[in-house]
Design an enzyme around this catalytic site. Sequence first.
Site, PDB file in Angstrom:
ATOM      1  N   CYS A 137      33.390  30.675  46.040  1.00 23.16           N
ATOM      2  CA  CYS A 137      33.289  30.018  44.780  1.00 23.16           C
ATOM      3  C   CYS A 137      32.550  28.544  44.582  1.00 23.16           C
ATOM      4  O   CYS A 137      32.061  28.153  43.665  1.00 23.16           O
ATOM      5  CB  CYS A 137      34.741  29.900  44.177  1.00 23.16           C
ATOM      6  SG  CYS A 137      36.142  29.357  45.405  1.00 23.16           S
ATOM      7  N   HIS A 252      36.092  24.026  39.818  1.00 18.14           N
ATOM      8  CA  HIS A 252      35.495  23.176  41.029  1.00 18.14           C
ATOM      9  C   HIS A 252      34.710  22.129  40.657  1.00 18.14           C
ATOM     10  O   HIS A 252      33.709  22.479  39.958  1.00 18.14           O
ATOM     11  CB  HIS A 252      35.192  24.157  42.012  1.00 18.14           C
ATOM     12  CG  HIS A 252      36.395  25.039  42.755  1.00 18.14           C
ATOM     13  ND1 HIS A 252      37.495  25.052  42.415  1.00 18.14           N
ATOM     14  CD2 HIS A 252      36.103  26.129  43.471  1.00 18.14           C
ATOM     15  CE1 HIS A 252      38.215  25.948  43.199  1.00 18.14           C
ATOM     16  NE2 HIS A 252      37.325  26.673  43.624  1.00 18.14           N
TER      17      HIS A 252
HETATM   18  N1  NAP Z   1      40.362  32.489  42.576  1.00 16.39           N
HETATM   19  C1  NAP Z   1      39.255  32.195  42.814  1.00 16.39           C
HETATM   20  O1  NAP Z   1      38.397  31.171  42.329  1.00 16.39           O
HETATM   21  C2  NAP Z   1      38.406  33.196  43.908  1.00 16.39           C
HETATM   22  C3  NAP Z   1      36.994  32.800  43.961  1.00 16.39           C
HETATM   23  C4  NAP Z   1      36.200  33.588  44.636  1.00 16.39           C
HETATM   24  C5  NAP Z   1      36.743  34.598  45.504  1.00 16.39           C
HETATM   25  N2  NAP Z   1      38.234  34.756  45.288  1.00 16.39           N
HETATM   26  C6  NAP Z   1      38.623  35.840  46.179  1.00 16.39           C
HETATM   27  O2  NAP Z   1      39.188  36.918  45.293  1.00 16.39           O
HETATM   28  C7  NAP Z   1      40.390  37.420  45.796  1.00 16.39           C
HETATM   29  C8  NAP Z   1      41.429  37.404  44.677  1.00 16.39           C
HETATM   30  O3  NAP Z   1      41.812  36.228  44.328  1.00 16.39           O
HETATM   31  P1  NAP Z   1      42.594  35.961  43.075  1.00 16.39           P
HETATM   32  O4  NAP Z   1      42.399  34.199  42.856  1.00 16.39           O
HETATM   33  O5  NAP Z   1      42.214  36.817  41.874  1.00 16.39           O
HETATM   34  O6  NAP Z   1      44.084  36.029  43.560  1.00 16.39           O
HETATM   35  P2  NAP Z   1      45.681  36.597  42.729  1.00 16.39           P
HETATM   36  O7  NAP Z   1      45.551  35.744  41.437  1.00 16.39           O
HETATM   37  O8  NAP Z   1      46.509  36.104  43.733  1.00 16.39           O
HETATM   38  O9  NAP Z   1      45.181  38.057  42.712  1.00 16.39           O
HETATM   39  C9  NAP Z   1      45.425  38.913  43.597  1.00 16.39           C
HETATM   40  C10 NAP Z   1      45.221  40.420  43.284  1.00 16.39           C
HETATM   41  O10 NAP Z   1      45.294  41.257  44.408  1.00 16.39           O
HETATM   42  C11 NAP Z   1      46.172  42.160  44.091  1.00 16.39           C
HETATM   43  N3  NAP Z   1      46.702  42.624  45.586  1.00 16.39           N
HETATM   44  C12 NAP Z   1      47.315  41.794  46.466  1.00 16.39           C
HETATM   45  N4  NAP Z   1      47.832  42.358  47.470  1.00 16.39           N
HETATM   46  C13 NAP Z   1      47.555  43.596  47.286  1.00 16.39           C
HETATM   47  C14 NAP Z   1      47.443  44.820  47.995  1.00 16.39           C
HETATM   48  N5  NAP Z   1      48.026  44.955  49.192  1.00 16.39           N
HETATM   49  N6  NAP Z   1      47.271  46.081  47.233  1.00 16.39           N
HETATM   50  C15 NAP Z   1      46.486  46.079  46.204  1.00 16.39           C
HETATM   51  N7  NAP Z   1      46.211  45.008  45.578  1.00 16.39           N
HETATM   52  C16 NAP Z   1      46.918  43.686  45.838  1.00 16.39           C
HETATM   53  C17 NAP Z   1      47.186  41.569  43.202  1.00 16.39           C
HETATM   54  O11 NAP Z   1      47.947  42.712  42.647  1.00 16.39           O
HETATM   55  P3  NAP Z   1      49.567  42.389  42.303  1.00 16.39           P
HETATM   56  O12 NAP Z   1      49.466  41.790  40.941  1.00 16.39           O
HETATM   57  O13 NAP Z   1      49.851  43.739  41.998  1.00 16.39           O
HETATM   58  O14 NAP Z   1      50.184  41.649  43.151  1.00 16.39           O
HETATM   59  C18 NAP Z   1      46.318  40.962  42.454  1.00 16.39           C
HETATM   60  O15 NAP Z   1      45.685  41.736  41.463  1.00 16.39           O
HETATM   61  C19 NAP Z   1      40.789  36.711  46.967  1.00 16.39           C
HETATM   62  O16 NAP Z   1      40.277  37.352  48.077  1.00 16.39           O
HETATM   63  C20 NAP Z   1      40.050  35.549  46.922  1.00 16.39           C
HETATM   64  O17 NAP Z   1      39.769  34.776  48.110  1.00 16.39           O
HETATM   65  C21 NAP Z   1      38.990  34.136  44.622  1.00 16.39           C
END
Ligand code: NAP
Length: 352
Positions: A137, A252
């Site tokens: 990001c 950010h």
């Molecule tokens: N946040 C950012 O700015 C950003 C930017 C670029 C990339 N990313 C990447 O995108 C990914 C998600 O980030 P996020 O910020 O959206 O995180 P988040 O809000 O914590 O969401 C995580 C998601 O993944 C699901 N999940 C977690 N463990 C799982 C499993 N074992 N099986 C199936 N689903 C699972 C969760 O489902 P439940 O609700 O059922 O737990 C939820 O839908 C990460 O890899 C992160 O590094 C994030």
Amino acid sequence: MTLVTDPTAPRIALIGATGAVGSTLIELIEERGLRYRELYLVASSRSAGRQIPVGGQTHEVRSLEDFDFGLVDIAFFSAGTSVSRAWVPAAVAKGALVIDNTRAYRMDPDTPLVVPQINYAVLDRPPGSGVIANPNCSTIPLVRVLQPVERRWGIRQVVVSTYQAASGQGHQGIEELLEGTEVALRDPDADLPSERFSPPLAFNVVPFVDELQDSGFTLEEQKMVQESRKILGLPDLDVTATCVRVPVVNSHSEAVWVQTQEPVDRAELVGLLSRQTEVTVHDAENRAAFPTPLKAGHPDHVHVGRVRVSPHNPRGFWLWLVSDNLRVGAALNAVQIAEYALARGFLSGGVR
Ligand SMILES: NC(=O)c1ccc[n+]([C@@H]2O[C@H](COP(=O)([O-])OP(=O)(O)OC[C@H]3O[C@@H](n4cnc5c(N)ncnc54)[C@H](OP(=O)(O)O)[C@@H]3O)[C@@H](O)[C@H]2O)c1
């Protein structure tokens, strides 16, 4: 309304649909009218059965363990690196094109790492691995301003300090910051929650994002270097970063110092950056105008301010960048990749 009966429209799955990136993907698919024949919302078993409205229809969240990737043409993965490592091969084996938001495949030589405004040409054919990776990001807004500078003046070195929001750690990151802030306001001596951020983020500034590497840099800092080089096609680009978490809910910021091969004229630099797609320069005329995470403007733009060519070194200048990490830095870039892939017919013949 983007649900269509057109048999050429893709069937889409969002893995991590209940997360911060996943819910932003849903918003953007609706806003941009990305056409789909079927939409599957997938998360962990914790969320299975939850009902989420999309485009006027209610969708039930499915558990990843029980999901059949044979049902889909495009799978967006936003559920963490370990989930992508475990499940992307199964999705690819079933014929889905994967657009991965995690770091699992970004540095894989057979996987293009794509910022459509910068290196769309790498999408001239479907990826050998079946996966297209979405960059980090903080890297996406950085390369969006570096590429035109490289082409016009040549880059000698880039030094970046990031100011990264709590939403970079997902929904739980935001909750922990808000909860910690409330606790600290009630009792400044109380122990603050520190599951997602350690030390706690409320009223703090933490120069440590992601894991420590042997080099002494953090993984986030390493990602910015490696990914910028890959996207820009400059394997020796001299770029270095300090990544810092700040108590901001979303968006950010980055302070970027660029040294160029040739002297830079500020007016020309402002004009060049202003002409880039989905980039807004705030101090083109009013030097006192600058974007902040609370008030930047269009949520889908990279916002630039504090454009300063060094008075004693015209081969060096500073930029201040602000961008929505959930949209520009993740979900929007992923949707734009899908739009490119569809426009290039990656799925024609592949849509089953
Ligand atoms: N946040 C950012 O700015 C950003 C930017 C670029 C990339 N990313 C990447 O995108 C990914 C998600 O980030 P996020 O910020 O959206 O995180 P988040 O809000 O914590 O969401 C995580 C998601 O993944 C699901 N999940 C977690 N463990 C799982 C499993 N074992 N099986 C199936 N689903 C699972 C969760 O489902 P439940 O609700 O059922 O737990 C939820 O839908 C990460 O890899 C992160 O590094 C994030």
